[in-house]
Design a protein around this motif. Structure first.
Motif, mmCIF file in Angstrom:
data_model
loop_
_atom_site.group_PDB
_atom_site.id
_atom_site.type_symbol
_atom_site.label_atom_id
_atom_site.label_comp_id
_atom_site.label_asym_id
_atom_site.label_seq_id
_atom_site.Cartn_x
_atom_site.Cartn_y
_atom_site.Cartn_z
ATOM 1 N N THR A 158 0.828 -1.201 0.000
ATOM 2 C CA THR A 158 0.000 0.000 0.000
ATOM 3 C C THR A 158 0.866 1.257 0.000
ATOM 4 O O THR A 158 2.003 1.257 0.479
ATOM 5 N N SER A 159 0.300 2.343 -0.501
ATOM 6 C CA SER A 159 0.963 3.643 -0.425
ATOM 7 C C SER A 159 0.994 4.142 1.011
ATOM 8 O O SER A 159 1.856 4.945 1.381
ATOM 9 N N ILE A 176 11.091 2.349 -4.040
ATOM 10 C CA ILE A 176 9.855 1.721 -3.573
ATOM 11 C C ILE A 176 8.951 1.310 -4.730
ATOM 12 O O ILE A 176 8.763 2.052 -5.686
ATOM 13 N N SER A 177 8.370 0.125 -4.602
ATOM 14 C CA SER A 177 7.309 -0.326 -5.502
ATOM 15 C C SER A 177 6.101 -0.689 -4.649
ATOM 16 O O SER A 177 6.237 -1.398 -3.644
ATOM 17 N N VAL A 178 4.938 -0.178 -5.022
ATOM 18 C CA VAL A 178 3.702 -0.521 -4.319
ATOM 19 C C VAL A 178 2.988 -1.603 -5.124
ATOM 20 O O VAL A 178 2.491 -1.345 -6.229
ATOM 21 N N ILE A 179 2.971 -2.806 -4.571
ATOM 22 C CA ILE A 179 2.370 -3.958 -5.255
ATOM 23 C C ILE A 179 1.454 -4.680 -4.270
ATOM 24 O O ILE A 179 1.929 -5.303 -3.321
ATOM 25 N N PRO A 180 0.143 -4.618 -4.457
ATOM 26 C CA PRO A 180 -0.792 -5.266 -3.522
ATOM 27 C C PRO A 180 -0.615 -6.781 -3.496
ATOM 28 O O PRO A 180 -0.227 -7.398 -4.503
ATOM 29 N N SER A 360 -5.987 -6.482 -9.860
ATOM 30 C CA SER A 360 -4.828 -6.226 -8.993
ATOM 31 C C SER A 360 -4.702 -7.086 -7.753
ATOM 32 O O SER A 360 -3.580 -7.302 -7.273
ATOM 33 N N LEU A 361 -5.787 -7.598 -7.198
ATOM 34 C CA LEU A 361 -5.705 -8.286 -5.910
ATOM 35 C C LEU A 361 -5.548 -9.796 -6.055
ATOM 36 O O LEU A 361 -6.225 -10.586 -5.403
ATOM 37 N N ASN A 362 -4.603 -10.212 -6.913
ATOM 38 C CA ASN A 362 -4.349 -11.642 -7.099
ATOM 39 C C ASN A 362 -2.849 -11.872 -7.257
ATOM 40 O O ASN A 362 -2.096 -10.964 -7.622
ATOM 41 N N GLN A 368 3.785 -11.153 -11.761
ATOM 42 C CA GLN A 368 4.222 -10.453 -12.979
ATOM 43 C C GLN A 368 4.981 -9.178 -12.645
ATOM 44 O O GLN A 368 6.041 -8.889 -13.224
ATOM 45 N N ARG A 369 4.455 -8.414 -11.718
ATOM 46 C CA ARG A 369 5.085 -7.141 -11.369
ATOM 47 C C ARG A 369 6.407 -7.357 -10.621
ATOM 48 O O ARG A 369 7.381 -6.637 -10.847
#
Length: 383
Positions: A158-159, A176-180, A360-362, A368-369
């Protein structure tokens, strides 16, 4: 990718049930990149024992002393992991929630550090991080800062957490990378099945959690009783714990525990999510909430508290409703009643929730990211 990745794990994290499932998903994702070697957790019992007198002294003052977040223990862990990576040709070290383990780790191997929060955010937010002694706070903040600095890249879901790393520790946003995170479920329901739910009577609320007080169990119960008072036949299913006896009556169903690694329990869990109308979680503190990803997979609208990282997982008025106070059962009841009485609005929330899961929530998207981030981190480390 054919990489060799060293996974640095924390013994503290491995003992937390909420993190253990996520840790397993992370490992599954990293395996897709190459050979993953689990390097921990490390046994630091002897190093921690030296701090027990300080912990006892703090306790006499009504304070907490975080033994795991002491500089000497962190240095000890750094040496342990240094020995474990020596002589091995790792392309990358991946450290989920392992700040103490990497803060004093000296290596030229690129490090990606992952956490759902920062120490600064946890202080006086989670009950376990309240009344921490000044000395313990100081050392824990030093460790957090060093871990963030020592890492080549940092991942937050999260941000809310990312902003704290910048604001409280001076971390460059470029690191920083924001990845859920994703939902910790093995069988994702068919989209048509997830989006076919409709409001019916009785209204079925679902409370999922292992902490009755922190997750807002009393408010979920009071909300259920309030809806019934208003003439809306409502049943609350509590799954994950046994609530105090005063919260059990004919409008409450209790399922103390379901093990999602067990096939029968996993099916029962999925059935719960499919049959419920709302997930209600009036939590007092939450960094992310994997349960919200799981609800989204099933197209289940969420009624939760506007706190921590939740507003980035649950879109207020779109995939659910967020209430300002965890104690405002009237506000929770108002939100649920307003949606339940508007079938079109409810159906739109169902579809929006599932769409957010797909987008996004999987863990597929997470993988991938992170794969791209891993490639970039290794490439930059070779330059």
């Amino acid at each position: 990718m054919g990489l060799k990745i060293g996974l640095i794990t924390s013994s503290d994290v491995m003992n937390i049930k909420a993190w253990s499932g996520t840790h397993h998903r992370i490992l599954q994702s990293l395996v897709a990149f190459g050979d993953v070697v689990t390097l921990g957790p490390a046994d630091a019992k002897l190093a921690k024992m030296r701090h027990f007198p300080s912990k006892i002294i703090a306790a006499t003052r009504g304070e907490k002393y975080l033994v795991s977040q002491t500089i000497s223990v962190s240095k000890y862990l750094g040496r342990i992991f240094q020995e474990r990576i020596n002589g091995e040709n790792y392309d990358l070290l991946f450290a989920p929630a392992a700040s103490s383990e990497i803060a004093y780790l000296e290596t030229k191997i690129p490090i990606i550090y992952l956490s759902d929060t920062t120490f600064a955010l946890m202080v006086d937010y989670y009950e376990g991080f309240s009344k921490i002694s000044a000395r313990s706070r100081r050392e824990a903040n030093i460790i957090e800062a060093r871990a963030l600095t020592n890492a080549n890249k940092v991942i937050f879901p999260t941000s809310w957490a990312a902003n704290s790393a910048v604001r409280d520790y001076g971390l460059s946003r470029g690191k920083i990378s924001v990845i859920p995170f994703g939902a910790n479920i093995d069988e994702v329901p068919d989209r048509r099945a997830a989006c076919s739910r409709r409001i019916s009577s009785p209204l079925r609320l679902l409370f999922l959690g292992v902490s009755w007080s922190r997750k807002g169990g009393p408010t979920a119960y009071k909300t259920t009783m309030e809806l019934n008072k208003r003439g809306i036949d409502t049943v609350l299913t509590i799954c994950g714990l046994e609530p105090p006896s005063e919260y059990i009556n004919e409008k409450v169903r209790v399922i103390p525990f379901l093990d999602k690694s067990d096939e029968a329990d996993a099916k029962a869990f999925n059935k719960l999510l499919l049959e419920s109308h709302f997930l209600i979680l009036p939590t007092k503190a939450e960094c992310f909430g994997i349960v919200f990803c799981e609800a989204a997979a099933f197209g289940l609208p969420v009624i939760a508290t506007k706190t921590g990282g939740i507003p980035e997982v649950v879109d207020d008025k779109k995939t659910g409703m967020l209430i300002d106070s965890a104690d405002d059962f009237d506000g929770f009841a108002d939100a649920i009643a307003s949606i339940a009485n508007d079938s079109e609005r409810y159906n739109n929330m169902v579809m929006a929730a599932r769409a957010k899961f797909d987008q996004s929530l999987n863990w597929r998207v997470w993988t991938q990211r992170v794969k791209l981030l891993v490639q970039e981190t290794i490439r930059n480390g070779q330059e």
